[in-house]
Enzyme design. Structure first.
Site, PDB file in Angstrom:
ATOM      1  N   PRO A   2     -88.320  26.094 -35.933  1.00 36.41           N
ATOM      2  CA  PRO A   2     -87.454  25.118 -36.388  1.00 36.41           C
ATOM      3  C   PRO A   2     -87.462  23.912 -35.407  1.00 36.41           C
ATOM      4  O   PRO A   2     -87.735  24.226 -34.325  1.00 36.41           O
ATOM      5  CB  PRO A   2     -86.210  25.716 -36.343  1.00 36.41           C
ATOM      6  CG  PRO A   2     -85.986  27.003 -35.430  1.00 36.41           C
ATOM      7  CD  PRO A   2     -87.507  27.350 -35.511  1.00 36.41           C
ATOM      8  N   GLU A   3     -87.639  22.818 -36.080  1.00 34.68           N
ATOM      9  CA  GLU A   3     -87.561  21.661 -35.404  1.00 34.68           C
ATOM     10  C   GLU A   3     -86.204  20.906 -35.399  1.00 34.68           C
ATOM     11  O   GLU A   3     -85.304  21.428 -36.296  1.00 34.68           O
ATOM     12  CB  GLU A   3     -88.694  20.769 -36.065  1.00 34.68           C
ATOM     13  CG  GLU A   3     -90.210  21.481 -35.767  1.00 34.68           C
ATOM     14  CD  GLU A   3     -91.343  20.880 -36.205  1.00 34.68           C
ATOM     15  OE1 GLU A   3     -91.129  19.198 -36.049  1.00 34.68           O
ATOM     16  OE2 GLU A   3     -92.316  21.331 -36.473  1.00 34.68           O
ATOM     17  N   ARG A 112     -89.092  38.535 -33.544  1.00 33.29           N
ATOM     18  CA  ARG A 112     -89.927  38.082 -32.594  1.00 33.29           C
ATOM     19  C   ARG A 112     -89.638  38.276 -31.298  1.00 33.29           C
ATOM     20  O   ARG A 112     -90.456  37.858 -30.243  1.00 33.29           O
ATOM     21  CB  ARG A 112     -90.966  36.910 -33.080  1.00 33.29           C
ATOM     22  CG  ARG A 112     -91.529  37.228 -34.273  1.00 33.29           C
ATOM     23  CD  ARG A 112     -92.489  36.094 -34.954  1.00 33.29           C
ATOM     24  NE  ARG A 112     -93.664  36.047 -33.828  1.00 33.29           N
ATOM     25  CZ  ARG A 112     -94.501  34.927 -33.947  1.00 33.29           C
ATOM     26  NH1 ARG A 112     -94.178  34.072 -35.079  1.00 33.29           N
ATOM     27  NH2 ARG A 112     -95.489  34.720 -33.368  1.00 33.29           N
TER      28      ARG A 112
END
Ligand SMILES: [Zn+2]
Length: 276
Positions: A2-3, A112
């Protein structure tokens, strides 16, 4: 990963869902999620605290608590928050759980395992190493055209690598760096300190334009509390990217096939005709 726009939207959703709620118990399941706290310390520092509000700095989500502490969270590759009712079980890869007084709970799930949490004193938030070195927020007055031009002048790296450096410009990743260079007609291989005044100005405008466009589009989506982050990805974003993830597809402006380039191990998408 995500940015800024996605993190901003998740922080806004969490603020709506969790503001004012009291954490009656906090459980750190995967210890390495919060390497500076033991599970006992994590529970002790968060239990009993109410969430005053949730905000964002860079790509970090910050839970401001009424016990003078702030919980710093970074989603990294796959971290996400879910608000679940009592009857639902924890999903796989649940790494931390915050139990509220009304039997709902907020949990952090991370397939992850790159996500991070850290608890700091709110008065010393600016000194936390995650926060300290971040560039000014793109929508703040401190991120001025002069700031961007002066900072570009100090860098001998490519514009793409410059844009990903969170100490220079904050909040951009592969997607919005590609998109803003495309809109500003800048070759991603160009060296930062060689960028003309005009191009630097275009870049400045396009960074702010692309980020605010993404935040405002995301704000109109319906958010599922049980899938906060997913609410922003699935239907919302991919369809409107101009170059990102469009390798070999025609440029939306001149129809030249989009090129994918590896820079610093990360993909950049660009049009070799429009971006010079
Ligand atoms: Zn083009």
């Amino acid at each position: 990963m995500p940015e800024l726009p996605e993190v901003e939207l998740v922080a806004q959703s969490l603020d709506k869902l969790a503001r004012g709620r009291r954490i009656v118990a906090a459980k750190l399941i995967r210890e390495r999620l919060a390497p500076e706290s033991s599970p006992a310390l994590f529970a002790e520092r968060l239990s009993g605290a109410a969430i005053r509000f949730v905000h964002r700095r860079g790509k970090h989500i910050l839970f401001d608590l009424d016990n003078k502490r702030t919980l710093i969270t970074h989603l990294r590759m796959s971290g996400r928050f879910m608000m679940l009712p009592a009857e639902r079980d924890n999903p796989k890869f649940t790494h931390a759980v915050f139990y509220f007084d009304d039997e709902t709970r907020l949990l952090f799930q991370d397939q992850r395992h790159f996500g991070l949490m850290k608890i700091v004193e709110t008065s010393r938030l600016g000194e936390a190493k995650e926060i300290q070195k971040l560039a000014p927020e793109p929508f703040s007055d401190a991120f001025s055209l002069k700031y961007l031009r002066d900072t570009l002048k100090t860098s001998k790296r490519t514009v793409k690598e410059f844009l990903l450096d969170q100490t220079k410009v904050c909040g951009l990743g592969n997607i919005y760096a590609s998109e803003s260079m495309f809109l500003a007609n800048i070759d991603p291989k160009k060296i930062a300190n060689k960028l003309s005044k005009k191009k630097a100005e275009a870049l400045y405008d396009k960074i702010r334009e692309i980020l605010s466009e993404a935040v405002s589009q995301g704000s109109t989506l319906n958010v599922d509390p049980e899938n906060i982050d997913g609410s922003y990805y699935i239907d919302g974003f991919e369809t409107r990217w101009r170059v990102y993830d469009r390798e070999d597809l025609p440029c939306t402006h001149c129809k030249t096939p989009i090129i994918r380039l590896k820079q610093g191990g990360r993909s950049t998408y660009f049009c070799r005709k429009c971006q010079r």
